[in-house]
Scaffold this motif. Sequence first.
Motif, mmCIF file in Angstrom:
data_model
loop_
_atom_site.group_PDB
_atom_site.id
_atom_site.type_symbol
_atom_site.label_atom_id
_atom_site.label_comp_id
_atom_site.label_asym_id
_atom_site.label_seq_id
_atom_site.Cartn_x
_atom_site.Cartn_y
_atom_site.Cartn_z
ATOM 1 N N LYS A 11 -43.456 10.399 -14.556
ATOM 2 C CA LYS A 11 -42.920 9.181 -13.938
ATOM 3 C C LYS A 11 -43.591 7.922 -14.485
ATOM 4 O O LYS A 11 -42.934 6.903 -14.727
ATOM 5 C CB LYS A 11 -43.092 9.260 -12.424
ATOM 6 C CG LYS A 11 -42.201 10.289 -11.747
ATOM 7 C CD LYS A 11 -42.430 10.299 -10.256
ATOM 8 C CE LYS A 11 -41.543 11.330 -9.572
ATOM 9 N NZ LYS A 11 -41.781 11.369 -8.114
ATOM 10 N N GLN A 14 -42.122 7.075 -17.830
ATOM 11 C CA GLN A 14 -40.797 6.465 -17.713
ATOM 12 C C GLN A 14 -40.888 5.011 -17.263
ATOM 13 O O GLN A 14 -40.162 4.140 -17.766
ATOM 14 C CB GLN A 14 -39.949 7.277 -16.726
ATOM 15 C CG GLN A 14 -39.408 8.567 -17.312
ATOM 16 C CD GLN A 14 -38.308 9.146 -16.463
ATOM 17 O OE1 GLN A 14 -38.325 8.971 -15.260
ATOM 18 N NE2 GLN A 14 -37.364 9.827 -17.078
ATOM 19 N N CYS A 17 -41.938 2.888 -20.238
ATOM 20 C CA CYS A 17 -40.836 2.653 -21.182
ATOM 21 C C CYS A 17 -39.845 1.632 -20.638
ATOM 22 O O CYS A 17 -39.365 0.760 -21.372
ATOM 23 C CB CYS A 17 -40.129 3.980 -21.486
ATOM 24 S SG CYS A 17 -41.131 5.164 -22.405
ATOM 25 N N GLN A 18 -39.546 1.732 -19.342
ATOM 26 C CA GLN A 18 -38.616 0.780 -18.745
ATOM 27 C C GLN A 18 -39.173 -0.645 -18.797
ATOM 28 O O GLN A 18 -38.445 -1.614 -19.075
ATOM 29 C CB GLN A 18 -38.331 1.181 -17.295
ATOM 30 C CG GLN A 18 -37.501 2.453 -17.148
ATOM 31 C CD GLN A 18 -36.051 2.232 -17.535
ATOM 32 O OE1 GLN A 18 -35.624 1.107 -17.758
ATOM 33 N NE2 GLN A 18 -35.293 3.321 -17.641
ATOM 34 N N ILE A 55 -30.417 6.257 -18.035
ATOM 35 C CA ILE A 55 -31.317 7.400 -18.178
ATOM 36 C C ILE A 55 -31.417 8.151 -16.859
ATOM 37 O O ILE A 55 -31.597 7.569 -15.798
ATOM 38 C CB ILE A 55 -32.715 6.926 -18.629
ATOM 39 C CG1 ILE A 55 -32.613 6.201 -19.972
ATOM 40 C CG2 ILE A 55 -33.691 8.078 -18.721
ATOM 41 C CD1 ILE A 55 -33.905 5.567 -20.419
#
Length: 284
Positions: A11, A14, A17-18, A55
């Motif tokens: 998590k 992610q 990256c976001q 995603i």
Amino acid sequence: MALQEKLDSFKRQQEKCQSMLSNIAKSAPSRSTPAPRSAPAAASPLPNARPSAPIKFSNDTERLQHINSIRKAPVGAQMKRVIDILYQTRQAYTPEQINEACHVDVNGNRDVFEGLRKNPKVYFDGKRFSYKAKHDVKNKSELLVLVRKFIEGIAVIDLKDAYPNVMEDLQALKAAGQIWLLSNFDSQEDIAFPNDPRVLIKVDDDLKELFRSIELPRDMLDIEKDLQKNGMKPATNTAKRRAAAQVQGISSKPKPKQKNKEFSKKAKLTNAHLPELFQSLKNT
């Protein structure tokens, strides 16, 4: 706990990256130097191209979340999952096989392990867990032998978990006349009794006295009414029989039997050739 750490790490990656994508998108229109006009972009070779889908978590991630929710459940819920697997399959499982079958980590949770080991419905031989029924019977023949051991009856509820089709075998034994299935009026539960004339059934003296102390009505109509009040169907219908007798002019009282005179004559003739048998009677 290692599974939870992997999920948390995934998590965080992610989210990172976001955030990077959103920072790039914000910095693109705020450049100081205006971008030169470019020629019109060539038409896309795919006229019906759609924007990329957002995603989503992979199927593997959903599976890991499901496993994690099972292992975070209360100890009783995890034990129930294991016992259900053992009951349905009637196979012996190692802790590793249980983990593969229902995702309960028996080795990793001491409370679950000890709870299963001490559970009366579970048998543990030191390596494998298996389901433990109250009575160890596996087929109809063994079931009949067990019922015959309980002369005073055995509760059907104690037989339901013996093996998968035990209820069908009970009905088959009843249809064959080898056992009786009677209901208990207090608990509404069936009791299985052996139907063997060779078995000597002992009846308590208190029950005998109670049976003899009950005074039955003298009229069959009253007896039939009492049977119906207790939820039983009488084998006779006295009211209907008496009504039919009145219509046909037949008396409901039975006629006294008359002695057969011919029979007495024959008896005298038959005994006439044996006078010595009645010599002592004549002397008296």
